[in-house]
Design an enzyme around this catalytic site. Structure first.
Site, PDB file in Angstrom:
ATOM      1  CD  GLU A  66      -3.010  -1.203   2.338  1.00  0.00           C
ATOM      2  OE1 GLU A  66      -2.968  -0.850   3.703  1.00  0.00           O
ATOM      3  OE2 GLU A  66      -3.586  -2.739   2.077  1.00  0.00           O
ATOM      4  CG  ASN A  71      -0.696  -7.106  -0.880  1.00  0.00           C
ATOM      5  OD1 ASN A  71      -1.786  -8.107  -1.880  1.00  0.00           O
ATOM      6  ND2 ASN A  71      -1.379  -6.965   0.261  1.00  0.00           N
ATOM      7  CG  HIS A  82     -10.197  -5.485   0.296  1.00  0.00           C
ATOM      8  ND1 HIS A  82     -10.139  -6.775   1.616  1.00  0.00           N
ATOM      9  CD2 HIS A  82      -8.654  -5.490   0.849  1.00  0.00           C
ATOM     10  CE1 HIS A  82      -9.184  -7.099   2.266  1.00  0.00           C
ATOM     11  NE2 HIS A  82      -8.409  -6.007   1.526  1.00  0.00           N
ATOM     12  CD  GLU A 105      -4.356  -8.010   1.818  1.00  0.00           C
ATOM     13  OE1 GLU A 105      -5.461  -6.907   2.768  1.00  0.00           O
ATOM     14  OE2 GLU A 105      -3.502  -7.644   1.929  1.00  0.00           O
ATOM     15  CG  ASP A 135     -12.920  -8.571   2.117  1.00  0.00           C
ATOM     16  OD1 ASP A 135     -12.764  -7.917   1.548  1.00  0.00           O
ATOM     17  OD2 ASP A 135     -12.595  -9.178   3.196  1.00  0.00           O
TER      18      ASP A 135
HETATM   19  O1  G3I Z   1      -3.518  -7.096  18.474  1.00  0.00           O
HETATM   20  C1  G3I Z   1      -4.180  -6.274  19.163  1.00  0.00           C
HETATM   21  C2  G3I Z   1      -4.465  -6.226  20.795  1.00  0.00           C
HETATM   22  O2  G3I Z   1      -3.878  -6.673  21.769  1.00  0.00           O
HETATM   23  C3  G3I Z   1      -5.604  -5.659  21.421  1.00  0.00           C
HETATM   24  O3  G3I Z   1      -6.216  -5.779  22.330  1.00  0.00           O
HETATM   25  C4  G3I Z   1      -7.084  -5.423  20.466  1.00  0.00           C
HETATM   26  C5  G3I Z   1      -8.075  -4.051  20.552  1.00  0.00           C
HETATM   27  O4  G3I Z   1      -8.090  -3.274  19.679  1.00  0.00           O
HETATM   28  O5  G3I Z   1      -6.214  -4.633  19.510  1.00  0.00           O
HETATM   29  C6  G3I Z   1      -5.133  -5.985  18.306  1.00  0.00           C
HETATM   30  O6  G3I Z   1      -4.949  -5.211  17.958  1.00  0.00           O
HETATM   31  C7  G3I Z   1      -5.779  -5.562  16.311  1.00  0.00           C
HETATM   32  C8  G3I Z   1      -5.262  -6.243  15.482  1.00  0.00           C
HETATM   33  O7  G3I Z   1      -6.394  -6.271  14.149  1.00  0.00           O
HETATM   34  C9  G3I Z   1      -5.529  -7.879  15.709  1.00  0.00           C
HETATM   35  O8  G3I Z   1      -6.280  -8.126  16.063  1.00  0.00           O
HETATM   36  C10 G3I Z   1      -5.797  -3.633  15.927  1.00  0.00           C
HETATM   37  O9  G3I Z   1      -6.713  -3.395  16.602  1.00  0.00           O
HETATM   38  C11 G3I Z   1      -6.414  -4.263  14.798  1.00  0.00           C
HETATM   39  O10 G3I Z   1      -6.475  -2.746  13.640  1.00  0.00           O
HETATM   40  C12 G3I Z   1      -6.115  -5.049  13.957  1.00  0.00           C
HETATM   41  O11 G3I Z   1      -6.956  -4.983  12.492  1.00  0.00           O
HETATM   42  C13 G3I Z   1      -5.900  -5.875  11.455  1.00  0.00           C
HETATM   43  C14 G3I Z   1      -6.169  -4.979  10.282  1.00  0.00           C
HETATM   44  O12 G3I Z   1      -5.270  -5.387   9.205  1.00  0.00           O
HETATM   45  C15 G3I Z   1      -5.320  -3.499  11.089  1.00  0.00           C
HETATM   46  O13 G3I Z   1      -4.727  -2.291  10.234  1.00  0.00           O
HETATM   47  C16 G3I Z   1      -7.255  -6.792  10.191  1.00  0.00           C
HETATM   48  O14 G3I Z   1      -7.771  -7.946  11.841  1.00  0.00           O
HETATM   49  C17 G3I Z   1      -6.398  -6.715   9.424  1.00  0.00           C
HETATM   50  O15 G3I Z   1      -7.563  -8.617   9.056  1.00  0.00           O
HETATM   51  C18 G3I Z   1      -6.323  -6.030   8.453  1.00  0.00           C
HETATM   52  O16 G3I Z   1      -5.658  -6.525   7.469  1.00  0.00           O
HETATM   53  C19 G3I Z   1      -5.720  -5.907   6.665  1.00  0.00           C
HETATM   54  C20 G3I Z   1      -4.385  -5.969   5.616  1.00  0.00           C
HETATM   55  O17 G3I Z   1      -2.826  -6.105   6.344  1.00  0.00           O
HETATM   56  C21 G3I Z   1      -3.463  -4.875   4.454  1.00  0.00           C
HETATM   57  N1  G3I Z   1      -4.927  -5.244   3.347  1.00  0.00           N
HETATM   58  C22 G3I Z   1      -5.655  -4.404   3.916  1.00  0.00           C
HETATM   59  C23 G3I Z   1      -6.516  -5.983   5.295  1.00  0.00           C
HETATM   60  C24 G3I Z   1      -8.020  -4.934   5.553  1.00  0.00           C
HETATM   61  O18 G3I Z   1      -7.921  -3.515   6.363  1.00  0.00           O
END
Ligand code: G3I
Length: 305
Positions: free
Chosen positions: A127, A170, A206, A235, A237
């Site tokens: 990105e 990516n 997406h 990715e 969906d």
């Molecule tokens: O691990 C912490 C945890 O310790 C904490 O208690 C909790 C509270 O908010 O947060 C947890 O972290 C979260 C993490 O996912 C793991 O679950 C983050 O807040 C959350 O922002 C994070 O979201 C991820 C996101 O990327 C972040 O940008 C999504 O799961 C993940 O599916 C998403 O994936 C991205 C790709 O990497 C890149 N392309 C877009 C895609 C969708 O956004």
């Protein structure tokens, strides 16, 4: 064949999913993964904040859990992601240019070497381009302090650390021919012309009602492939449900199958229950791991070729 992975494999492709380490202990999660998919991408566990929250202290536990599970099942593993503006620890953005370059190179080297020989493809840079019509680079610590050259620096460093892993750029909203995908296209073309090591472009895929599967999707995959790189749907969906959702999935599968350098498709999660699009139902299995119409459509499309 009767599963997504086996059906894709019959055409020399893979069908993967994003996986979260903390769900692997949920029996239907692991069973669905192991039965249906032959590739995985750690959803968050290989990101910079997960593996190097403190400078030069690497924690690979959760990522290793996914890698060993996948290896035990003979699955391909996509590494995601080495250099990204998001999920970046605060210490990284505080560095000056000289220090940032060495921290970036060290991060790439340590992470890629840790998984050397185990990773099918790395999302080396994720990105890096802005949305909208400009085709400009996105502001990030890397872009702002190191300039455009940080991307090729990242690719060269990754290649040196594991010459056998495919190296991908990516991004999202590069699915059709548009200003952003053309900016990526021009970068890849330049890299190929100058011998910068790049093997693949990951199109995240997406989709929702604002960004549906574009009519020129296959043509866009093909123009990247014609540069001499693989394309991977990394990715996928699709927001929504029912027939409309199933039709979007079918269109993507058919486009990939029509492009010989489309190596495989990864969906961004197994079950709607754990999708990052909370409140939506964008995946192939519902919250109870039941196969949705989209699943049936994907399986049929994979087997029709
Ligand atoms: O691990 C912490 C945890 O310790 C904490 O208690 C909790 C509270 O908010 O947060 C947890 O972290 C979260 C993490 O996912 C793991 O679950 C983050 O807040 C959350 O922002 C994070 O979201 C991820 C996101 O990327 C972040 O940008 C999504 O799961 C993940 O599916 C998403 O994936 C991205 C790709 O990497 C890149 N392309 C877009 C895609 C969708 O956004």
């Amino acid at each position: 064949a009767s599963t997504l992975g086996a059906s894709a494999a019959a055409d020399g492709r893979y069908f993967g999913t994003a996986v979260a380490a903390n769900h692997l202990s949920e029996a239907p999660y692991a069973t669905t993964l192991d039965t249906e998919f032959n590739a995985v991408t750690p959803e968050n566990e290989m990101k910079w904040d997960a593996v190097e929250a403190t400078r030069n202290t690497f924690t690979f536990g959760s990522a290793d859990q996914i890698v060993s599970h996948a290896q035990g099942q003979g699955m391909k593993i996509r590494g995601h992601t080495l250099v990204w503006y998001s999920q970046l620890p605060g210490w990284v953005s505080g560095l000056n240019a000289t220090d940032l370059k060495s921290a970036m190179d060290n991060h790439i080297t340590q992470v890629v070497q840790h998984y050397k020989g185990k990773i099918y493809a790395w999302d080396v840079v994720n990105e890096a381009f802005q949305d909208g019509g400009s085709g400009a680079r996105r502001s990030s610590p890397f872009q702002d302090k190191l300039g455009d050259g940080y991307i090729e620096e990242a690719f060269r460093t990754a290649r040196a650390a594991d010459p056998d892993a495919k190296l991908c750029y990516n991004d999202y909203n590069i699915d059709g021919v548009n200003a952003k995908s053309t900016a990526v296209y021009n970068m890849v073309k330049d890299f190929k012309a100058r011998g910068v090591p790049i093997d693949c472009v990951g199109l995240q895929g997406h989709f929702n009602s604002q960004s549906p599967v574009p009519g020129d999707y296959q043509a866009n995959l093909q123009r990247f492939a014609d540069l001499g790189v693989d394309v991977q749907i990394t990715e996928m969906d699709v927001a929504g449900s029912g027939t409309a959702q199933a039709n979007s999935y079918t269109a993507v599968v058919n486009a990939c199958l029509a492009v010989s350098r489309c190596a495989g498709i990864t969906v961004w999660g197994i079950t709607d229950k754990y999708s990052w699009r909370s409140g939506d139902t964008p995946l192939l299995f519902d919250g109870n791991y039941a196969k949705k119409p989209a699943y049936t459509a994907v399986l049929a499309a994979l087997n029709a070729s």
